[in-house]
Design a protein around this motif. Structure first.
Motif, PDB file in Angstrom:
ATOM      1  N   SER A 729     -22.987  -3.567 -51.339  1.00  0.00           N
ATOM      2  CA  SER A 729     -23.160  -2.875 -50.035  1.00  0.00           C
ATOM      3  C   SER A 729     -22.391  -3.684 -48.932  1.00  0.00           C
ATOM      4  O   SER A 729     -22.384  -4.966 -49.111  1.00  0.00           O
ATOM      5  N   PRO A 730     -22.060  -2.979 -47.832  1.00  0.00           N
ATOM      6  CA  PRO A 730     -21.535  -3.863 -46.760  1.00  0.00           C
ATOM      7  C   PRO A 730     -22.408  -5.064 -46.214  1.00  0.00           C
ATOM      8  O   PRO A 730     -23.460  -4.854 -46.310  1.00  0.00           O
ATOM      9  N   LEU A 731     -21.763  -6.143 -46.178  1.00  0.00           N
ATOM     10  CA  LEU A 731     -22.629  -7.570 -45.353  1.00  0.00           C
ATOM     11  C   LEU A 731     -22.637  -7.228 -43.951  1.00  0.00           C
ATOM     12  O   LEU A 731     -21.582  -7.061 -43.306  1.00  0.00           O
ATOM     13  N   ILE A 732     -23.806  -7.327 -43.280  1.00  0.00           N
ATOM     14  CA  ILE A 732     -24.056  -7.093 -41.933  1.00  0.00           C
ATOM     15  C   ILE A 732     -24.725  -8.370 -41.537  1.00  0.00           C
ATOM     16  O   ILE A 732     -25.198  -8.985 -42.051  1.00  0.00           O
ATOM     17  N   GLY A 733     -24.827  -8.451 -39.908  1.00  0.00           N
ATOM     18  CA  GLY A 733     -25.362  -9.469 -39.397  1.00  0.00           C
ATOM     19  C   GLY A 733     -24.586  -9.850 -38.310  1.00  0.00           C
ATOM     20  O   GLY A 733     -25.280 -10.576 -37.229  1.00  0.00           O
ATOM     21  N   LEU A 734     -23.185  -9.711 -38.451  1.00  0.00           N
ATOM     22  CA  LEU A 734     -22.256 -10.070 -37.159  1.00  0.00           C
ATOM     23  C   LEU A 734     -22.597  -8.944 -36.008  1.00  0.00           C
ATOM     24  O   LEU A 734     -23.219  -8.007 -36.199  1.00  0.00           O
ATOM     25  N   HIS A 735     -22.221  -9.474 -34.833  1.00  0.00           N
ATOM     26  CA  HIS A 735     -22.333  -8.775 -33.698  1.00  0.00           C
ATOM     27  C   HIS A 735     -21.226  -8.236 -33.058  1.00  0.00           C
ATOM     28  O   HIS A 735     -21.095  -7.243 -32.016  1.00  0.00           O
ATOM     29  N   GLY A 736     -20.019  -8.297 -33.604  1.00  0.00           N
ATOM     30  CA  GLY A 736     -18.904  -7.985 -32.915  1.00  0.00           C
ATOM     31  C   GLY A 736     -17.722  -7.663 -33.764  1.00  0.00           C
ATOM     32  O   GLY A 736     -18.020  -7.865 -35.253  1.00  0.00           O
ATOM     33  N   PRO A 737     -16.416  -7.456 -33.578  1.00  0.00           N
ATOM     34  CA  PRO A 737     -15.261  -7.086 -34.605  1.00  0.00           C
ATOM     35  C   PRO A 737     -15.205  -8.436 -35.391  1.00  0.00           C
ATOM     36  O   PRO A 737     -15.216  -9.371 -34.790  1.00  0.00           O
ATOM     37  N   VAL A 738     -14.981  -8.381 -37.042  1.00  0.00           N
ATOM     38  CA  VAL A 738     -14.636  -9.451 -37.582  1.00  0.00           C
ATOM     39  C   VAL A 738     -13.203  -9.926 -37.148  1.00  0.00           C
ATOM     40  O   VAL A 738     -12.400  -9.258 -37.297  1.00  0.00           O
ATOM     41  N   THR A 739     -13.228 -11.270 -37.034  1.00  0.00           N
ATOM     42  CA  THR A 739     -12.190 -12.080 -36.529  1.00  0.00           C
ATOM     43  C   THR A 739     -11.355 -12.969 -37.628  1.00  0.00           C
ATOM     44  O   THR A 739     -10.464 -13.171 -37.757  1.00  0.00           O
ATOM     45  N   ALA A 740     -12.238 -13.526 -38.458  1.00  0.00           N
ATOM     46  CA  ALA A 740     -11.681 -14.413 -39.413  1.00  0.00           C
ATOM     47  C   ALA A 740     -12.896 -14.247 -40.889  1.00  0.00           C
ATOM     48  O   ALA A 740     -13.768 -14.226 -40.488  1.00  0.00           O
ATOM     49  N   GLY A 747     -14.709 -18.894 -54.762  1.00  0.00           N
ATOM     50  CA  GLY A 747     -15.162 -17.622 -54.714  1.00  0.00           C
ATOM     51  C   GLY A 747     -16.466 -17.415 -54.595  1.00  0.00           C
ATOM     52  O   GLY A 747     -17.059 -16.290 -54.466  1.00  0.00           O
ATOM     53  N   ARG A 748     -17.410 -18.430 -54.878  1.00  0.00           N
ATOM     54  CA  ARG A 748     -19.071 -18.194 -54.527  1.00  0.00           C
ATOM     55  C   ARG A 748     -19.433 -18.130 -53.252  1.00  0.00           C
ATOM     56  O   ARG A 748     -20.670 -17.959 -53.399  1.00  0.00           O
ATOM     57  N   SER A 749     -18.795 -18.175 -52.380  1.00  0.00           N
ATOM     58  CA  SER A 749     -19.246 -18.210 -50.868  1.00  0.00           C
ATOM     59  C   SER A 749     -18.232 -17.594 -49.917  1.00  0.00           C
ATOM     60  O   SER A 749     -17.056 -17.862 -50.183  1.00  0.00           O
ATOM     61  N   LEU A 750     -18.601 -16.724 -48.970  1.00  0.00           N
ATOM     62  CA  LEU A 750     -17.730 -16.335 -47.892  1.00  0.00           C
ATOM     63  C   LEU A 750     -18.241 -16.640 -46.653  1.00  0.00           C
ATOM     64  O   LEU A 750     -19.473 -16.388 -46.274  1.00  0.00           O
ATOM     65  N   THR A 751     -17.470 -16.891 -45.724  1.00  0.00           N
ATOM     66  CA  THR A 751     -17.907 -17.140 -44.328  1.00  0.00           C
ATOM     67  C   THR A 751     -17.019 -16.176 -43.331  1.00  0.00           C
ATOM     68  O   THR A 751     -15.800 -15.983 -43.461  1.00  0.00           O
ATOM     69  N   ALA A 752     -17.688 -15.750 -42.386  1.00  0.00           N
ATOM     70  CA  ALA A 752     -17.274 -14.763 -41.417  1.00  0.00           C
ATOM     71  C   ALA A 752     -17.486 -15.012 -40.174  1.00  0.00           C
ATOM     72  O   ALA A 752     -18.447 -15.593 -39.602  1.00  0.00           O
ATOM     73  N   ASP A 753     -16.157 -15.027 -39.206  1.00  0.00           N
ATOM     74  CA  ASP A 753     -16.627 -15.057 -37.763  1.00  0.00           C
ATOM     75  C   ASP A 753     -16.361 -13.715 -36.759  1.00  0.00           C
ATOM     76  O   ASP A 753     -15.686 -12.881 -37.490  1.00  0.00           O
ATOM     77  N   LEU A 760     -21.369 -16.303 -39.734  1.00  0.00           N
ATOM     78  CA  LEU A 760     -22.338 -16.101 -40.800  1.00  0.00           C
ATOM     79  C   LEU A 760     -21.630 -16.514 -42.233  1.00  0.00           C
ATOM     80  O   LEU A 760     -20.511 -16.319 -42.356  1.00  0.00           O
ATOM     81  N   ALA A 761     -22.328 -16.855 -43.262  1.00  0.00           N
ATOM     82  CA  ALA A 761     -22.075 -17.286 -44.660  1.00  0.00           C
ATOM     83  C   ALA A 761     -22.926 -16.431 -45.728  1.00  0.00           C
ATOM     84  O   ALA A 761     -24.158 -16.354 -45.328  1.00  0.00           O
ATOM     85  N   TRP A 762     -22.274 -15.930 -46.550  1.00  0.00           N
ATOM     86  CA  TRP A 762     -22.903 -15.410 -47.733  1.00  0.00           C
ATOM     87  C   TRP A 762     -22.759 -16.195 -49.061  1.00  0.00           C
ATOM     88  O   TRP A 762     -21.801 -16.394 -49.371  1.00  0.00           O
ATOM     89  N   ASP A 763     -23.912 -16.180 -49.909  1.00  0.00           N
ATOM     90  CA  ASP A 763     -23.696 -16.562 -51.247  1.00  0.00           C
ATOM     91  C   ASP A 763     -23.401 -15.623 -52.078  1.00  0.00           C
ATOM     92  O   ASP A 763     -24.046 -14.610 -51.997  1.00  0.00           O
ATOM     93  N   LEU A 772     -27.403 -13.880 -47.618  1.00  0.00           N
ATOM     94  CA  LEU A 772     -27.032 -14.622 -46.444  1.00  0.00           C
ATOM     95  C   LEU A 772     -27.539 -16.063 -46.482  1.00  0.00           C
ATOM     96  O   LEU A 772     -28.899 -16.146 -46.706  1.00  0.00           O
ATOM     97  N   THR A 773     -26.907 -16.968 -46.153  1.00  0.00           N
ATOM     98  CA  THR A 773     -27.394 -18.561 -45.935  1.00  0.00           C
ATOM     99  C   THR A 773     -27.240 -18.987 -44.692  1.00  0.00           C
ATOM    100  O   THR A 773     -26.479 -18.307 -43.743  1.00  0.00           O
ATOM    101  N   THR A 774     -27.830 -20.158 -44.194  1.00  0.00           N
ATOM    102  CA  THR A 774     -27.533 -20.736 -42.784  1.00  0.00           C
ATOM    103  C   THR A 774     -26.459 -21.426 -42.812  1.00  0.00           C
ATOM    104  O   THR A 774     -25.943 -21.773 -41.823  1.00  0.00           O
ATOM    105  N   ASP A 775     -25.866 -22.212 -43.992  1.00  0.00           N
ATOM    106  CA  ASP A 775     -24.786 -22.994 -44.282  1.00  0.00           C
ATOM    107  C   ASP A 775     -23.508 -22.336 -43.750  1.00  0.00           C
ATOM    108  O   ASP A 775     -23.194 -21.507 -44.564  1.00  0.00           O
ATOM    109  N   GLU A 776     -22.949 -22.791 -42.613  1.00  0.00           N
ATOM    110  CA  GLU A 776     -21.663 -22.073 -42.299  1.00  0.00           C
ATOM    111  C   GLU A 776     -20.565 -22.474 -43.245  1.00  0.00           C
ATOM    112  O   GLU A 776     -19.651 -21.527 -43.540  1.00  0.00           O
ATOM    113  N   HIS A 777     -20.465 -23.534 -43.677  1.00  0.00           N
ATOM    114  CA  HIS A 777     -19.493 -24.037 -44.632  1.00  0.00           C
ATOM    115  C   HIS A 777     -19.977 -24.558 -45.789  1.00  0.00           C
ATOM    116  O   HIS A 777     -19.923 -25.903 -45.902  1.00  0.00           O
TER     117      HIS A 777
END
Length: 1023
Positions: A729-740, A747-753, A760-763, A772-777
């Motif tokens: 399913s779509p990953l949610i939690g950000l508050h505005g348009p995704v910029t990066a 490929g085991r982790s993804l960070t989005a701004d 936010l970062a996802w495992d 969803l993880t708390t580690d940004e990188h």
């Protein structure tokens, strides 16, 4: 209107009679057993008839009294209604009366309520608008006809598309028109007619007009739809009255709609939905003047409470965008892809379930396999109709019957063959004569596209032909809709019949040149009737030679090889009359000149020497004219290739190969690149503007694509050989348009701004359930995974090995510098706009409009700069020596990305295309500083024309890790995956050979003669 069963106790007969009368006056179909004319006549089997009517009813009105509750038969009627799913509508006809069997229902009240009939009418109309609720007693498969609103209950397979389309329609602001765009047979008509209209008929605040096709008089069709809508709410408008008002002034549609919404009974409404089906007819059948007025009505109406949805074939989309009268309207495209294989089983089993038909288990898998893809959906629909023919509830759709029909591919041909034999017997005409006349149900437009055409019954050449066509109409292979002015016409029920039935396909191919010329004549005749010009003698001779076999046969009054309509014959007769008058004047002048020539003989002999020189000049001029003609033909081939690319990529390749054969220039090779790079399975629909992209190769060896959207969501896909597969399913939690977006190298982790500086970062260890993880990188970041920069992006940070993230390159919230390095850090691209524009605004799911609201013909440039610039420099940082420069003429650069080997630079600006530039070492100049005139710097070399396919401008770019795919995300809510193998072949100047491999061959000899008459046949793909 709805089918109503009035359930009542015997002692309440008078009230039941009144209910019957009041609902019948509102055009409902009401069954009341005690009614002598419409109920159960004497001698009929009353129990069996009551059971039959109960099962067929959309709603059962229960007249609640003490006597009703005491009647066991009334309780039985409630039970039957529960069983079959009919709506139970309790009508309290006695104070405090209620039934324990109806305790969960909202009651209508007749006691002390003079509006009880209107209250019932509102509920019953909603049932009717949604397609009814009674037992389905007819075939749930419409065959080659589209699903209509009354078949909404059996319309399946497009739930996701319908949800997104409805969301887009609700979010449309004023002056916006929505085009549902797709190939022939993909289900556009069914989606808008059965899905969209049924859904909005039940939505508060909406009124829905019946869908219509434009035909020759779209204004009249619109008037009929509005008059029918008025009648449904009790407003007694006639189509003639509405038609007259629509023709009086351009703003009539808005004023009529406002009156309609304010009038009538029922709940308040503030919007009217108008649905135009087969929107291509506006260009293939509607005369230009009628088209212009209809478009003006729509444009003016969009400024009021009108919303318009048009279903149109994809090759006609650009013609809608080019209509001058719609310039002030904002046209939006909703692309509809063919039905996926996963949904094919649904469109077989679910309608059968509603109709109570059983399906043999092995039949579903066989039909899905035989259908192959959604493009063959019309053939599947026809086969299902044939399988269900004559079956009743409880019967079986069997594999044995399927084999008898010849499968999906053979069913239509077998049925058409049988009907043809029946028509031959009924009309006493040879097969060839009937097929030749049926070939005229197709027309060939100026771009060589085959579309259906309707022919007036009265213009068929004989009663025998009318009999033959009537047989096809009776068997539902041809249809006779009421034409706009009341005349009767006949046409194929679906364009699949024009190609899938081999005898008719062959008859059309034999007459393609004549059908093409017939269309030209009829269009010219329509223009002449409005004051347009007549043809000259040369064009007249060319047309009559094709239509009559020789111009002399036309003069003798012979019949043409096709059934040219009366207007076309009158037009050619007028052209011929003028040409003969001109010829008589020429002969008179010639006799006078002969006498003068005898005197000038001496002068002529003296000029003989000069004539020889002039002959040489004439030969050179003729050769130049021949070259110009060939160039014109080649350009027309490339135009035709552009038109069919979206629906038939192989045909587009073959047309471009023919252009390359006769006129081998760069344009034909660029056209081949467009067709080869556009992967037909490489279109992903997101639904919101795609603002960031990133690729990574996982430790499992799979290519994973991430896309961030303006609705603050992130979605994942795995790239596979056949088509991209959505992951989770779509990953949610950000508050505005995704910029990066940034992946770790494994490929085991993804960070989005996002644009509000949230990170936010996802495992992704478990792709099906990202965490969803708390580690940004959380790990080392892959430099190749960063998405391309978009204007307005804001983020910070760098990758683990020091390479600045591409989002970090765009430091300002305005059109600031875009500084993006290649993977090997040898070069960088610096994209500088010429003036600052507004920042990227936040877009929510409730506001899916493009990020920039101003849409131009080139894209959706908005308020940004008119031109942009790209400068490739040595890496890394500001002030590095420049290598090459390029300017763009469609706005500032929004996104840039280097291929992994740095040899290709992709850029996107406010235009609709994706530009490719050659940045290999052999394509760039020597390093130089920023001194001197920049116009003298070496220029970046473009690779072909911008890749076309998006309907709004791209916002993000990313290359796959292996460099074989370029992804572009756009303002239109789609991602396109471009095949870079074709780009490499283009750069290596081997694109023609590569195109031959993909197309299999070039045009065959007959098609060559059609597209290139008089030009020697040549197949570049032959050894």
């Amino acid at each position: 209107m709805a089918r109503i069963f009035v359930s009542h106790a015997g002692s309440d007969g008078e009230l039941a009679d009144e209910i019957h009368q009041r609902l019948s006056e509102r055009q409902h179909q009401v069954f009341l057993a005690r009614n002598i004319r419409e109920g159960i006549p004497p001698g009929d089997l009353w129990k069996e008839r009551l059971h039959q009517e109960l099962r067929a009813a959309d709603a059962v009105v229960c007249v609640l009294t003490d006597a009703y509750n005491a009647s066991p038969w009334c309780a039985y009627e409630i039970g039957i209604a529960h069983e079959v799913g009919s709506l139970l509508v309790p009508l309290r006809a006695q104070p405090e009366a209620s039934s324990p069997l109806l305790a969960d229902r909202q009651y209508a009240v007749a006691v002390d309520n003079p509006q009880w009939a209107a209250d019932l009418d509102v509920a019953l109309r909603r049932i009717d608008a949604a397609g009814g609720r009674g037992v389905w007693e007819r075939s749930p498969f419409p065959g080659l006809r589209p699903f209509t609103r009354d078949m909404a209950r059996v319309f399946y397979g497009r739930d996701d598309e319908l949800r997104r389309l409805a969301h887009r329609l609700r979010a449309l602001s004023d002056r916006r028109l929505l085009l549902v765009v797709g190939g022939s047979g993909c289900g556009k008509s069914s989606l808008v007619s059965a899905g969209l209209t049924a859904r909005f008929s039940e939505e508060p605040g909406w009124m829905v007009a019946e869908p219509f096709v434009p035909g020759r008089d779209p204004t009249r069709k619109l008037a009929l739809a509005l008059a029918n809508a008025a009648g449904s709410v009790g407003v007694p408008w006639t189509a003639t009255e509405v038609d007259q008002r629509l023709r009086e002034e351009p703003g009539a549609l808005a004023s009529i709609t406002e009156e309609l919404l304010a009038a009538g009974s029922g709940p308040s409404r503030d919007r009217l939905l108008i649905v135009v089906d087969q929107g291509e007819e506006l260009f293939t059948r509607t005369p230009p003047q009628a088209r212009s007025w209809f478009a003006t009505l729509l444009s003016e109406g969009l400024g009021g409470p009108v919303r318009v949805v048009v279903a149109v074939r994809s090759e006609f989309q650009d013609q809608w965008f080019a209509v001058p009268e719609l310039r002030e309207a904002n046209l939006h495209a909703f692309p509809l892809r063919p039905l996926s294989r996963e949904m094919l089983s649904v469109v077989i089993t679910e309608p059968a379930r509603v109709a109570g038909l059983r399906v043999a288990p092995e039949l579903v898998s066989r039909m899905v396999e035989d259908t192959e893809a959604g493009e063959a959906l019309p053939l599947l629909a026809f086969t299902l109709e044939e399988l269900a023919r004559g079956l009743s509830r409880g019967d079986l759709l069997s594999a044995a019957r399927y084999d008898q029909l010849g499968g999906v591919r053979g069913a239509l041909a077998s049925r058409a063959d049988a009907v043809l034999e029946e028509a031959v017997a009924a009309a006493h005409l040879p097969r060839q004569v009937i097929l030749a006349s049926m070939a005229e149900l197709a027309t060939i437009d100026e771009a060589g596209r085959r579309t259906r055409r309707r022919v007036d019954f009265g213009e068929l050449s004989s009663d025998a032909l009318r009999t033959a066509f009537g047989v096809f109409v009776d068997q539902r292979l041809l249809s006779t809709p009421a034409e706009s002015l009341g005349t009767t016409a006949v046409g194929v029920v679906h364009e699949a019949l024009l190609t899938a039935w081999q005898p008719l396909d062959s008859a059309i191919r034999e007459r393609e040149a004549a059908l093409f010329t017939e269309g030209q004549v009829e269009r010219a005749a329509a223009a002449w009737a409005r004051g347009g010009p007549l043809w000259g003698a040369d064009r007249l001779t060319a047309a009559t030679t094709v239509l009559w076999g020789a111009h002399g046969q036309f003069g003798k009054g012979a019949e043409p090889v096709v059934n040219l309509n009366r207007a076309g014959r009158q037009f050619l007769a007028a052209c011929n009359q003028r040409a003969e008058s001109e010829a008589r004047r020429v002969r008179l002048r010639r006799r006078r000149v002969v006498s003068l020539l005898s005197i000038a003989l001496v002068v002529a002999l003296t000029a003989a020497a000069l004539a020889a020189v002039q002959t040489a000049y004439a030969r050179n001029a003729q050769r130049g004219a021949d070259r110009a003609r060939i160039a014109t033909l080649a350009r027309s081939l490339l135009t035709a290739a552009d038109d069919v690319r979206a629906t038939d990529r192989v045909k587009a390749l073959r047309l471009a190969l023919a252009a390359a054969a006769v006129h081998p220039d760069l344009a034909s090779q660029e056209n081949l690149l467009q067709s080869l790079a556009a992967d037909p399975t490489g279109v992903i629909t997101v639904g919101a503007p795609v603002t960031a992209l990133a690729f990574v190769r996982t430790d499992r060896g799979e290519i994973l694509l991430a896309a961030g959207a303006a609705d603050a969501s992130v979605r994942l896909w795995l790239l596979r050989a056949d088509e991209p597969a959505a992951v989770g399913s779509p990953l949610i939690g950000l508050h505005g348009p995704v910029t990066a977006l940034r992946f770790t190298t494994d490929g085991r982790s993804l960070t989005a701004d996002d644009s509000l500086r949230t990170t936010l970062a996802w495992d992704l260890t478990d792709l099906a359930a990202p965490r969803l993880t708390t580690d940004e990188h959380p790990g080392p970041t892959s430099p190749a995974s960063s998405g391309a920069t978009t204007s307005g992006a804001t983020t910070s940070g760098a990758t683990a090995d020091g390479l600045p993230s591409r989002a970090a390159a765009a430091r300002d919230e305005t059109f600031g510098p875009l500084l993006v390095p290649s993977r090997d850090l040898s070069i960088q691209v610096d994209a500088r706009p010429e003036r600052v524009a507004a920042p990227l605004r936040q877009v929510t799911s409730a506001d899916p409009a493009p990020v920039d609201d101003q849409q131009s013909a080139e894209g959706d440039a908005g308020p940004g700069p008119v031109t942009g610039a790209l400068t490739v420099r040595m890496c890394c940082g500001d002030g590095k020596p420049a290598l090459a420069k390029a300017d763009t003429d469609t706005g500032a650069v929004r996104a840039v990305a280097f291929s992994p080997d740095r040899r290709i630079l992709a850029s996107a600006d406010a235009g609709r295309g994706v530009r490719l530039w050659a940045t290999g070492p052999d394509s760039l100049g020597r390093p130089r500083g920023d001194t001197g005139d920049p116009t003298t710097w070496p220029r970046l070399k473009p690779i072909g024309q911008p890749l076309a396919g998006h309907t709004l401008s791209p916002l993000s770019l990313a290359f796959s890790p292996d460099g074989t795919v370029l992804a572009s995300g756009a303002n239109d809510g789609t991602i396109r995956l471009w095949d870079l193998a074709a780009v490499h072949e283009f750069v290596a100047k081997k694109i023609v050979t590569y195109a031959c491999q993909r197309a299999g061959r070039g045009l065959d000899a007959s098609s060559w003669q059609y597209y290139l008459p008089g030009v020697r046949f040549r197949d570049l793909c032959s050894p």
